[in-house]
Design a protein around this motif. Structure first.
Motif, short mmCIF file in Angstrom:
data_model
loop_
_atom_site.label_atom_id
_atom_site.label_comp_id
_atom_site.label_asym_id
_atom_site.label_seq_id
_atom_site.Cartn_x
_atom_site.Cartn_y
_atom_site.Cartn_z
N CYS A 1 50.11 34.18 12.66
CA CYS A 1 49.19 34.53 11.58
C CYS A 1 48.76 35.97 11.81
N THR B 1 52.14 28.06 5.53
CA THR B 1 53.57 28.07 5.84
C THR B 1 54.00 26.61 6.05
N SER C 1 53.42 32.91 9.15
CA SER C 1 54.88 32.92 9.18
C SER C 1 55.35 32.00 10.30
N VAL D 1 48.15 36.28 6.90
CA VAL D 1 49.50 35.93 6.44
C VAL D 1 50.19 35.14 7.53
N GLN E 1 42.37 39.58 5.58
CA GLN E 1 43.60 39.09 4.96
C GLN E 1 44.44 38.42 6.04
N GLY F 1 44.71 31.86 4.95
CA GLY F 1 46.02 32.35 4.58
C GLY F 1 46.63 31.48 3.49
N GLN F 2 47.85 31.84 3.09
CA GLN F 2 48.50 31.14 1.99
C GLN F 2 49.27 29.90 2.45
#
Length: 121
Positions: free
Chosen positions: A22, A115, A7, A5, A3, A112-113
């Motif tokens: 990340c 940024t 930022s 994420v 996973q 990741g999603q």
């Protein structure tokens, strides 16, 4: 499973700097290489930089060479992208991705999603 994420994105003036992070979880972070990619509106996703599991080998797109630095902290399970001398053309959604191998193979299985980074002129 991994996973990821991201930022650290935001709005910055041309010539400014940002550092993206990340955070990874799941499979042991030091067991795979990592990469950063970006996608601008109306354009295809493009490679930005990649790094091997140890951080000893890095690759950069010509468009960011000398301005961006990819790094990783395996103790913190975190990947970074230091972006300096930002240009309006760097505006994009930035994604981190996990390679399937410890060395950069170019085969990224997890993403990741994203940024958003916006550079104003």
């Amino acid at each position: 499973q991994v996973q990821l994420v991201e930022s650290g994105g935001g709005l910055v003036q041309a010539g400014g700097s940002l550092r993206l992070s990340c955070a990874a979880s799941g499979r042991a972070f030091s067991s795979y290489a990592m990469g950063w990619f970006r996608q601008a509106p109306g354009k295809e996703r493009e490679f930005v930089a990649s790094i091997s599991w140890s951080g000893g080998t890095t690759y950069y797109a010509d468009s960011v060479k000398g301005r961006f630095t990819i790094s990783r902290d395996n103790a913190k399970n975190t990947l970074y992208l230091q972006m300096n001398s930002l240009k309006p053309e760097d505006t994009a959604v930035y994604y981190c991705a996990a390679d399937r191998l410890p060395f950069v193979s170019g085969a990224y299985d997890y993403w990741g999603q994203g940024t958003q980074v916006t550079v104003s002129s």
